[in-house]
Design a protein around this motif. Structure first.
Motif, PDB file in Angstrom:
ATOM      1  N   ASP A  90      51.417  16.050  11.641  1.00 38.17           N
ATOM      2  CA  ASP A  90      52.676  16.203  12.364  1.00 38.17           C
ATOM      3  C   ASP A  90      52.501  15.958  13.859  1.00 38.17           C
ATOM      4  OD1 ASP A  90      53.868  16.832   9.996  1.00 38.17           O
ATOM      5  OD2 ASP A  90      54.000  18.973  10.382  1.00 38.17           O
ATOM      6  N   HIS A 116      57.875  14.079  13.916  1.00 38.37           N
ATOM      7  CA  HIS A 116      58.233  14.850  12.723  1.00 38.37           C
ATOM      8  C   HIS A 116      59.341  15.838  13.061  1.00 38.37           C
ATOM      9  CE1 HIS A 116      55.161  13.702   9.703  1.00 38.37           C
ATOM     10  NE2 HIS A 116      54.629  13.175  10.778  1.00 38.37           N
ATOM     11  N   ASP A 172      61.331  17.133   7.200  1.00 38.07           N
ATOM     12  CA  ASP A 172      60.025  17.404   6.591  1.00 38.07           C
ATOM     13  C   ASP A 172      60.165  18.389   5.435  1.00 38.07           C
ATOM     14  OD1 ASP A 172      58.789  15.685   8.347  1.00 38.07           O
ATOM     15  OD2 ASP A 172      57.965  17.260   9.620  1.00 38.07           O
ATOM     16  N   ARG A 198      50.205  20.428   6.012  1.00 38.58           N
ATOM     17  CA  ARG A 198      50.537  19.832   7.314  1.00 38.58           C
ATOM     18  C   ARG A 198      49.576  20.331   8.385  1.00 38.58           C
ATOM     19  NH1 ARG A 198      55.057  17.130   7.704  1.00 38.58           N
ATOM     20  NH2 ARG A 198      56.341  17.041   5.832  1.00 38.58           N
ATOM     21  N   ARG A 222      51.429  24.959   6.927  1.00 40.91           N
ATOM     22  CA  ARG A 222      51.256  24.325   8.235  1.00 40.91           C
ATOM     23  C   ARG A 222      50.048  24.951   8.897  1.00 40.91           C
ATOM     24  NH1 ARG A 222      55.566  21.306  10.151  1.00 40.91           N
ATOM     25  NH2 ARG A 222      57.393  21.463   8.841  1.00 40.91           N
TER      26      ARG A 222
END
Length: 169
Positions: free
Chosen positions: A111, A115, A120, A136, A165
């Protein structure tokens, strides 16, 4: 006097047409079109690709994979399936991680400022419907080695997070 205005306008139109023709390349008549090579990955993506390969030596890493190669519409309604196919037709994922049998282990997204959260999330949900987990990483804080391996291959707590993430995992 009016005749000179007409002649001047005709000359100007003729000059404009000739200028446009000179600037246009002739169209190929074979239907092939005209193309040039494009870079497969950005410098940032190439750097992270090397990190992924180093962190996951027992896996295959495929960059820039079309989403249509990973998921297909599940609707039995032809119109809905067509609409769903169009939703992903032009989209690519940054990296696909596969085991040695070429079974998808995870999709990895790097990312950066391009993004966008809601978009997303929709992409991640579509992949999740196909039982494909998205991991991510933030482009400005790319991890190395073991942190990548743990995030991608996961521990039981990470495997439950469909679109995890990681910044400096």
């Amino acid at each position: 006097m009016n005749i000179w205005i007409v002649i001047l306008c005709a000359v100007l139109v003729l000059v404009a047409v000739l200028a446009l023709q000179a600037g246009l390349k002739p169209a190929r008549k074979d239907g092939v079109g005209s193309y040039k090579a494009a870079a497969l990955m950005t410098e940032n993506e190439r750097d992270f690709f090397v990190r992924l390969v180093d962190a996951l030596p027992d896996h295959y890493i495929f960059p820039q994979v079309a989403m249509g190669a990973l998921i297909v519409p599940s609707s039995t309604d032809k119109k809905l399936a067509h609409v769903d196919r169009l939703r992903v037709a032009q989209q690519r994922v940054d990296f696909v991680v596969c085991d040695r049998a070429c079974k998808v282990t995870a999709v990895v997204e790097l990312d950066d400022r391009t993004h966008q959260g809601p978009k997303d999330q929709r992409r991640d949900e579509r992949l999740n419907q196909g039982a494909i987990r998205t991991v991510r990483f933030q482009s400005r804080a790319k991890p190395h080695g073991q942190a990548i391996r743990e995030a991608v291959l996961g521990q039981s707590s990470m495997m439950a997070m469909p679109a995890a993430r990681f910044a400096n995992a």
